[in-house]
Design an enzyme around this catalytic site. Structure first.
Site, PDB file in Angstrom:
ATOM      1  N   THR A  18      33.038  38.134  42.139  1.00  0.00           N
ATOM      2  CA  THR A  18      34.503  38.097  42.260  1.00  0.00           C
ATOM      3  C   THR A  18      35.005  36.659  42.366  1.00  0.00           C
ATOM      4  O   THR A  18      35.881  36.237  41.616  1.00  0.00           O
ATOM      5  CB  THR A  18      34.940  38.889  43.521  1.00  0.00           C
ATOM      6  OG1 THR A  18      34.410  40.199  43.405  1.00  0.00           O
ATOM      7  CG2 THR A  18      36.441  38.949  43.658  1.00  0.00           C
ATOM      8  N   VAL A  19      34.434  35.880  43.291  1.00  0.00           N
ATOM      9  CA  VAL A  19      34.969  34.529  43.539  1.00  0.00           C
ATOM     10  C   VAL A  19      34.540  33.550  42.445  1.00  0.00           C
ATOM     11  O   VAL A  19      35.364  32.782  41.924  1.00  0.00           O
ATOM     12  CB  VAL A  19      34.544  34.013  44.938  1.00  0.00           C
ATOM     13  CG1 VAL A  19      35.097  32.621  45.184  1.00  0.00           C
ATOM     14  CG2 VAL A  19      35.018  34.980  46.017  1.00  0.00           C
ATOM     15  N   LYS A 208      34.894  33.396  60.298  1.00  0.00           N
ATOM     16  CA  LYS A 208      36.071  32.570  59.988  1.00  0.00           C
ATOM     17  C   LYS A 208      36.640  31.934  61.257  1.00  0.00           C
ATOM     18  O   LYS A 208      37.037  30.766  61.264  1.00  0.00           O
ATOM     19  CB  LYS A 208      37.125  33.416  59.282  1.00  0.00           C
ATOM     20  CG  LYS A 208      36.675  33.889  57.893  1.00  0.00           C
ATOM     21  CD  LYS A 208      37.587  34.982  57.369  1.00  0.00           C
ATOM     22  CE  LYS A 208      37.150  35.489  56.008  1.00  0.00           C
ATOM     23  NZ  LYS A 208      37.837  36.731  55.618  1.00  0.00           N
ATOM     24  N   GLY A 305      40.350  38.342  47.487  1.00  0.00           N
ATOM     25  CA  GLY A 305      40.592  38.622  46.065  1.00  0.00           C
ATOM     26  C   GLY A 305      40.245  37.404  45.222  1.00  0.00           C
ATOM     27  O   GLY A 305      40.241  36.267  45.704  1.00  0.00           O
TER      28      GLY A 305
HETATM   29  N1  HSE Z   1      35.983  40.584  52.980  1.00  0.00           N
HETATM   30  C1  HSE Z   1      36.871  39.503  53.208  1.00  0.00           C
HETATM   31  C2  HSE Z   1      38.208  40.064  53.674  1.00  0.00           C
HETATM   32  C3  HSE Z   1      37.034  38.718  51.938  1.00  0.00           C
HETATM   33  O1  HSE Z   1      38.436  41.260  53.516  1.00  0.00           O
HETATM   34  O2  HSE Z   1      39.010  39.326  54.202  1.00  0.00           O
HETATM   35  C4  HSE Z   1      37.589  37.355  52.143  1.00  0.00           C
HETATM   36  O3  HSE Z   1      36.832  36.588  52.981  1.00  0.00           O
END
Ligand code: HSE
Length: 441
Positions: A18-19, A208, A305
């Site tokens: 995806t990324v 994060k 996304g």
């Molecule tokens: N799985 C993560 C989310 C993707 O839903 O935020 C982005 O880091």
């Protein structure tokens, strides 16, 4: 380093999921604008992807299935790591940095768990390891904290930093959808992690928050000290009781500097419905940051996304390209924003925090139950702010209590004592409340 550095830069991408796929597409789509911004071409000359099927590899000179080919290719200036996970991403990054290549990654697990060691390796090799896209997708929150707010002492930050979790909670609240159905849709839309328990159990958000907390307070990355609680114990009933009390439930990451030390915690949280963060729905992410000079600032946008994440990732590539064009081999900023870390600050355990609490207590509908619960709370110095008791539809009835600020340690003791009452029939569901202490947020 590419000898024709002022004319072009060679980029290699490891992983075209995806990324990675989104990054390639963005670099192609916006190549004209990027050339204006940078002053020369950014060319993707090599990619490595596990499967070639269905990939648009037009004009890419070299394609292979071994990601180490990219890290070892002498003609590549910048390696993009979009493999995800730890293995083989960790070794690929080490290989690339050791060979004097800049690396751009979206990999929050890797930065949160191995960042201290990887940044040191990047420094030894006089190259950069850039990671804007690892937190909050398209929101440039790393640059905001590290550069834009660098004049402040950060008091606290609170964010919705997992799009999948926020999508699920929003769908449950607005459409009364079942948890599994909402998760499935988030997966189909490409938001969820390969292992969705990372999203629903809070691990992704904790990765994060670990990164944000380090940059905010100048402390080393300490993922193992970030308290992590997911959303799987939240029921539609909790959402509905919270709503009656004027709150919604959001999965928040909170980092705060308190008198005792640094709080780092990810958990479902009751927020008054009037709060800015309470109105961030769907896959949206938002981070509120409170600096001692600027006050509260809010950053919001798409948190997951392909295109959103690629937007942040390509910003890192452009940063690097500009530095390289100016003859600076490694960007000057320290990776975590602090040249001298605050070694004196430590992360405190969840039992040492103070908060307000929502408690859902399953109890037998019998005279005196409420009095016994109140008495236990009083004994533990916990004051009640609001109570809801519904009409019993079976033998048991949920009692909902909202407390004033209390010490978590005492609350834990009170929960044990309440659960031991003969009239209490099961586990208490406890959700922390975030009042933001009167800030206009
Ligand atoms: N799985 C993560 C989310 C993707 O839903 O935020 C982005 O880091």
């Amino acid at each position: 380093m590419n000898s024709e550095v002022t004319k072009s830069l060679n980029i290699g991408i490891c992983g075209l999921g995806t990324v990675g796929g989104g990054t390639l597409a963005l670099l192609r789509e916006n190549s004209g604008e990027i050339k204006h911004r940078v002053g020369f071409d950014l060319r993707v000359t090599r990619v490595a992807t596990r499967t070639l099927e269905g990939k648009d590899l037009l004009a890419i000179e070299q394609v292979s299935t071994d990601v180490f080919d990219v890290a070892r290719d002498a003609s590549i200036d910048i390696v993009i790591e979009t493999i995800g996970g730890l293995d083989p991403a960790l070794e690929v990054i080490k290989e690339a940095l050791s060979r004097g290549k800049h690396v751009v990654t979206a990999n929050k697990a890797l930065i949160a768990e191995y960042g201290n060691e990887l940044f040191a390796l990047a420094r030894q090799n006089n190259v950069a390891l850039a990671y804007e896209s690892s937190v909050a997708g398209g929101i440039p929150i790393i640059k905001a904290l590290r550069e834009g707010l660098a004049g402040n002492k950060i008091n606290w930050l609170a964010g919705i930093i997992n799009g999948t979790g926020n999508f699920i909670m929003s769908e449950m609240a607005s459409k009364q959808r079942q948890f599994d159905e909402a998760l499935k849709e988030a997966q189909d839309l490409g938001y969820a992690e390969a292992d969705p328990t990372f999203d629903v159990e809070g691990i992704d958000a904790a990765h994060k928050l670990t990164i944000l907390g380090s940059i905010a307070f100048g402390i080393p990355l300490q993922f193992n000290k970030t308290y992590t609680e997911g959303i799987s114990h939240i029921t539609p009933e909790d959402i509905s009781y919270a709503n009656e009390l004027g709150y919604c439930i959001k999965h928040l990451g909170i980092a705060r500097q308190s008198e005792k030390g640094i709080e780092m915690r990810v958990h479902p949280t009751l927020l008054a419905k009037s709060r800015l963060l309470a109105n961030v729905n769907g896959v949206g992410n938002a981070v509120l940051v409170h600096g001692n000079m600027v006050g509260a600032t809010l950053y919001s946008g798409p948190g997951a996304g392909a295109e959103a994440t690629a937007s942040a990732l390509v910003a890192d590539i452009i940063d690097l390209a500009r530095h390289i064009k100016s003859g600076i081999s490694a960007p000057v900023y320290p990776a975590l924003g602090y040249v001298e870390m605050h070694d004196d600050l430590s992360v405190i355990g969840i039992e040492d925090i103070e908060a307000e609490y929502y408690l859902r207590i399953p109890a037998v509908d019998r005279v005196g139950v409420m009095a016994k619960i109140s008495s236990i709370l009083q004994d533990h110095d916990i004051s009640i702010e609001a109570v809801i008791q519904k009409e019993a539809i079976s033998e048991t009835v949920p009692i909902i209590i909202l407390t004033h600020t209390a010490a978590e340690k005492r609350l834990n003791q009170a929960i044990v004592a309440i659960e031991a009452l003969a009239d209490v029939t099961g586990k208490i569901n406890r959700i922390r409340v975030e009042p933001f202490h009167g800030e206009a947020t």
